[in-house]
Design an enzyme around this catalytic site. Structure first.
Site, PDB file in Angstrom:
ATOM      1  N   LYS A  80       0.863  -1.185   0.000  1.00  0.00           N
ATOM      2  CA  LYS A  80       0.000   0.000   0.000  1.00  0.00           C
ATOM      3  C   LYS A  80       0.892   1.225   0.000  1.00  0.00           C
ATOM      4  O   LYS A  80       2.024   1.172   0.505  1.00  0.00           O
ATOM      5  CB  LYS A  80      -0.873   0.015   1.260  1.00  0.00           C
ATOM      6  CG  LYS A  80      -2.126   0.831   1.137  1.00  0.00           C
ATOM      7  CD  LYS A  80      -3.210   0.019   0.446  1.00  0.00           C
ATOM      8  CE  LYS A  80      -4.517   0.761   0.337  1.00  0.00           C
ATOM      9  NZ  LYS A  80      -5.566  -0.118  -0.183  1.00  0.00           N
ATOM     10  N   GLY A 178     -24.441   2.159   1.547  1.00  0.00           N
ATOM     11  CA  GLY A 178     -23.421   2.761   0.679  1.00  0.00           C
ATOM     12  C   GLY A 178     -23.688   2.401  -0.766  1.00  0.00           C
ATOM     13  O   GLY A 178     -23.189   1.395  -1.267  1.00  0.00           O
ATOM     14  N   GLY A 180     -22.575   3.116  -3.641  1.00  0.00           N
ATOM     15  CA  GLY A 180     -21.480   3.649  -4.453  1.00  0.00           C
ATOM     16  C   GLY A 180     -20.983   2.595  -5.424  1.00  0.00           C
ATOM     17  O   GLY A 180     -21.748   1.737  -5.882  1.00  0.00           O
ATOM     18  N   ASN A 181     -19.698   2.639  -5.724  1.00  0.00           N
ATOM     19  CA  ASN A 181     -19.138   1.711  -6.716  1.00  0.00           C
ATOM     20  C   ASN A 181     -19.352   0.250  -6.325  1.00  0.00           C
ATOM     21  O   ASN A 181     -19.664  -0.586  -7.161  1.00  0.00           O
ATOM     22  CB  ASN A 181     -17.637   1.969  -6.890  1.00  0.00           C
ATOM     23  CG  ASN A 181     -17.392   3.244  -7.666  1.00  0.00           C
ATOM     24  OD1 ASN A 181     -18.121   3.554  -8.598  1.00  0.00           O
ATOM     25  ND2 ASN A 181     -16.381   3.994  -7.272  1.00  0.00           N
ATOM     26  N   VAL A 182     -19.153  -0.057  -5.055  1.00  0.00           N
ATOM     27  CA  VAL A 182     -19.327  -1.442  -4.620  1.00  0.00           C
ATOM     28  C   VAL A 182     -20.817  -1.748  -4.427  1.00  0.00           C
ATOM     29  O   VAL A 182     -21.344  -2.722  -4.979  1.00  0.00           O
ATOM     30  CB  VAL A 182     -18.548  -1.703  -3.298  1.00  0.00           C
ATOM     31  CG1 VAL A 182     -18.843  -3.096  -2.762  1.00  0.00           C
ATOM     32  CG2 VAL A 182     -17.053  -1.514  -3.516  1.00  0.00           C
ATOM     33  N   GLY A 183     -21.504  -0.913  -3.655  1.00  0.00           N
ATOM     34  CA  GLY A 183     -22.880  -1.189  -3.254  1.00  0.00           C
ATOM     35  C   GLY A 183     -23.875  -1.241  -4.401  1.00  0.00           C
ATOM     36  O   GLY A 183     -24.709  -2.138  -4.475  1.00  0.00           O
TER      37      GLY A 183
HETATM   38  P1  NAD Z   1     -17.671   4.955  -3.215  1.00  0.00           P
HETATM   39  O1  NAD Z   1     -17.128   6.254  -2.737  1.00  0.00           O
HETATM   40  O2  NAD Z   1     -17.928   4.750  -4.659  1.00  0.00           O
HETATM   41  O3  NAD Z   1     -19.078   4.644  -2.466  1.00  0.00           O
HETATM   42  C1  NAD Z   1     -19.252   4.763  -1.116  1.00  0.00           C
HETATM   43  C2  NAD Z   1     -20.727   5.064  -0.871  1.00  0.00           C
HETATM   44  O4  NAD Z   1     -20.935   5.052   0.538  1.00  0.00           O
HETATM   45  C3  NAD Z   1     -21.166   6.441  -1.368  1.00  0.00           C
HETATM   46  O5  NAD Z   1     -22.439   6.315  -1.984  1.00  0.00           O
HETATM   47  C4  NAD Z   1     -21.305   7.255  -0.082  1.00  0.00           C
HETATM   48  O6  NAD Z   1     -22.294   8.267  -0.172  1.00  0.00           O
HETATM   49  C5  NAD Z   1     -21.704   6.177   0.890  1.00  0.00           C
HETATM   50  N1  NAD Z   1     -21.455   6.494   2.291  1.00  0.00           N
HETATM   51  C6  NAD Z   1     -20.432   7.193   2.829  1.00  0.00           C
HETATM   52  N2  NAD Z   1     -20.604   7.273   4.168  1.00  0.00           N
HETATM   53  C7  NAD Z   1     -21.746   6.619   4.445  1.00  0.00           C
HETATM   54  C8  NAD Z   1     -22.442   6.351   5.625  1.00  0.00           C
HETATM   55  N3  NAD Z   1     -21.980   6.777   6.796  1.00  0.00           N
HETATM   56  N4  NAD Z   1     -23.592   5.633   5.558  1.00  0.00           N
HETATM   57  C9  NAD Z   1     -24.060   5.189   4.371  1.00  0.00           C
HETATM   58  N5  NAD Z   1     -23.430   5.400   3.214  1.00  0.00           N
HETATM   59  C10 NAD Z   1     -22.295   6.117   3.260  1.00  0.00           C
HETATM   60  O7  NAD Z   1     -16.677   3.852  -2.620  1.00  0.00           O
HETATM   61  P2  NAD Z   1     -16.550   2.338  -3.081  1.00  0.00           P
HETATM   62  O8  NAD Z   1     -15.487   2.195  -4.103  1.00  0.00           O
HETATM   63  O9  NAD Z   1     -17.913   1.795  -3.346  1.00  0.00           O
HETATM   64  O10 NAD Z   1     -15.955   1.673  -1.757  1.00  0.00           O
HETATM   65  C11 NAD Z   1     -16.768   1.441  -0.617  1.00  0.00           C
HETATM   66  C12 NAD Z   1     -15.956   0.670   0.410  1.00  0.00           C
HETATM   67  O11 NAD Z   1     -15.534  -0.579  -0.141  1.00  0.00           O
HETATM   68  C13 NAD Z   1     -14.672   1.348   0.865  1.00  0.00           C
HETATM   69  O12 NAD Z   1     -14.473   0.973   2.215  1.00  0.00           O
HETATM   70  C14 NAD Z   1     -13.585   0.702   0.013  1.00  0.00           C
HETATM   71  O13 NAD Z   1     -12.325   0.751   0.638  1.00  0.00           O
HETATM   72  C15 NAD Z   1     -14.120  -0.708  -0.052  1.00  0.00           C
HETATM   73  N6  NAD Z   1     -13.665  -1.492  -1.201  1.00  0.00           N
HETATM   74  C16 NAD Z   1     -13.837  -1.014  -2.477  1.00  0.00           C
HETATM   75  C17 NAD Z   1     -13.468  -1.802  -3.552  1.00  0.00           C
HETATM   76  C18 NAD Z   1     -13.714  -1.351  -4.970  1.00  0.00           C
HETATM   77  O14 NAD Z   1     -13.577  -2.171  -5.874  1.00  0.00           O
HETATM   78  N7  NAD Z   1     -14.094  -0.110  -5.212  1.00  0.00           N
HETATM   79  C19 NAD Z   1     -12.892  -3.066  -3.347  1.00  0.00           C
HETATM   80  C20 NAD Z   1     -12.724  -3.536  -2.036  1.00  0.00           C
HETATM   81  C21 NAD Z   1     -13.126  -2.729  -0.973  1.00  0.00           C
END
Ligand code: NAD
Length: 367
Positions: A80, A178, A180-183
């Site tokens: 990292k 959440g 976002g990208n994952v959810g």
């Molecule tokens: P992202 O920024 O695209 O999405 C995050 C979402 O969570 C956003 O919609 C945001 O509004 C929401 N959010 C933030 N705080 C919140 C809260 N308190 N309650 C509810 N929703 C909330 O990020 P992402 O890429 O989807 O990543 C999400 C998590 O998954 C992070 O912890 C990241 O480290 C982890 N992760 C991501 C990946 C990936 O492929 N992107 C892979 C492994 C782990």
């Protein structure tokens, strides 16, 4: 300036192999790289941009990558990097290019996107040193967030975990914290399997609709209005209430530590598949397991993104990445559930055992 000569970096049987502090006086770039363990191959891990990041945090994130990559059976170790800067900085390019030049000779570290960096940043790194993952499609990369690599992986895990817990997939209800990208991609793949999305949240709050939320419509509304709260005909809730809703499957995909000993007793989901990193504290995970809630740990469940990255690094394409995610997450989840049942272990213990076994075998071959 007083110099301290102690070797005070924390270390154990796995690593870290290298902890490197970077400073470029010309641009002011200050960075940290931790290459934790390279027994399985060169370390993959994201570059995080934050003003307050420190060595111990980068080390913990690098260790999580070591375990995730080993558990997924990838030919990569864990690493990292952090760059100490405001992620909203106007001129990221100068810093990222300086960072790239500073790590040119750290060939056992392959940088990727993380908080504060994206595929454009990887494009600059790639141009400087020709070594990174998560680069733009135009430079031969696979846009893992656009295709939903991690969400696709979570759906594969759910395909095994739900029947294991005695839940019929097409009868199951889902809450996603959440969107976002994952959810949102997890919601898309899971509803495609016949699961009903009843709740979703973002940083503005949560919505609930027992009859189901339309994922395509919710994605469109979130993109246009910036929040899931704009979805019509759904009950609005306070964000933290989402993890306490009755549902079969809960996917926390936002922040760390959203389920702790303080709220675990109010969690009603029957299965939790961890999309975010450390969304459930280890104490809370054990308490959930003790009352029959299956909780699939982060570094097993959310490995889809890094599997996609490893395929990109090896020169493969999008279809190959999706096939690898399906194969690896299906076999890992099957193995995890087997170990949990046969050895009566907590899921995180079983996951650690799987990762450590692979790491120790690889390390023994290196002697
Ligand atoms: P992202 O920024 O695209 O999405 C995050 C979402 O969570 C956003 O919609 C945001 O509004 C929401 N959010 C933030 N705080 C919140 C809260 N308190 N309650 C509810 N929703 C909330 O990020 P992402 O890429 O989807 O990543 C999400 C998590 O998954 C992070 O912890 C990241 O480290 C982890 N992760 C991501 C990946 C990936 O492929 N992107 C892979 C492994 C782990």
């Amino acid at each position: 300036m007083a110099m301290d000569n102690r070797f005070d970096t924390w270390a154990d049987e796995l690593g870290p192999a290298k902890t490197v502090h970077l400073y470029d006086p010309q641009t002011g770039m200050k960075g940290i790289v931790v290459i934790d363990n390279v027994a399985c191959g060169p370390a993959i891990g994201g570059v995080r941009l934050a003003p307050d990041i420190g060595t111990s945090e980068i080390f913990r994130l690098a260790r999580a990558m070591t375990l995730k990559n080993a558990a997924a059976g990838l030919p990569h170790g864990g690493g990292k990097a952090g760059i100490l800067a405001d992620p909203h900085l106007a001129d990221k390019e100068t810093l990222l290019r300086a960072f790239a030049r500073s790590i040119r000779d750290l060939v056992d570290y392959i940088p990727g996107p993380d908080m504060g960096t994206d595929e454009r940043c990887m494009g600059w790194i790639y141009e400087e040193i020709g070594r990174c993952i998560g680069r733009p499609r135009s430079l031969g990369g696979i846009p893992l967030d656009e295709i939903g690599a991690t969400g696709y992986g979570l759906a594969q895990v759910a395909g095994l975990a739900l029947p294991f817990a005695g839940i019929t997939i097409t009868d199951a209800t889902l809450a996603v914290q959440g969107f976002g990208n994952v959810g949102r991609h997890a919601a898309r793949f899971l509803t495609d399997m016949g699961i009903r999305l009843v709740a979703a949240s973002d940083s503005s709050g949560a919505i609930y609709r027992q009859e189901g939320l339309d994922v395509t419509e919710l994605t469109r509304i979130k993109a246009k209005k910036g929040t899931v709260l704009a979805y019509p005909d759904a009950r609005r809730l306070k964000g933290p209430e989402l993890v306490e809703l009755p549902c079969d499957l809960l996917v926390p995909a936002a922040r760390p530590d959203v389920i702790t000993v303080a709220n675990v007793d109010r969690v009603k989901a029957r299965i939790i598949i961890e999309g975010a990193n450390i969304p459930v504290t280890e104490d809370a995970e054990r308490m959930l397991h003790d009352r029959g809630v299956l909780c699939i740990p982060d570094f097993i469940a959310n490995a889809g993104g890094v599997i996609c990255a490893a395929v990109e690094y090896s020169g493969g394409g999008e279809q190959q990445a999706m096939t690898a995610i399906k194969e690896k997450l299906t076999s890992n989840t099957r193995k995890l559930l087997e170990v949990v049942t046969e050895e009566n272990l907590y899921p995180r213990e079983a996951a650690m055992q799987m990762a450590l076994r692979r790491l120790r075998e690889a390390m023994a071959l290196r002697h």
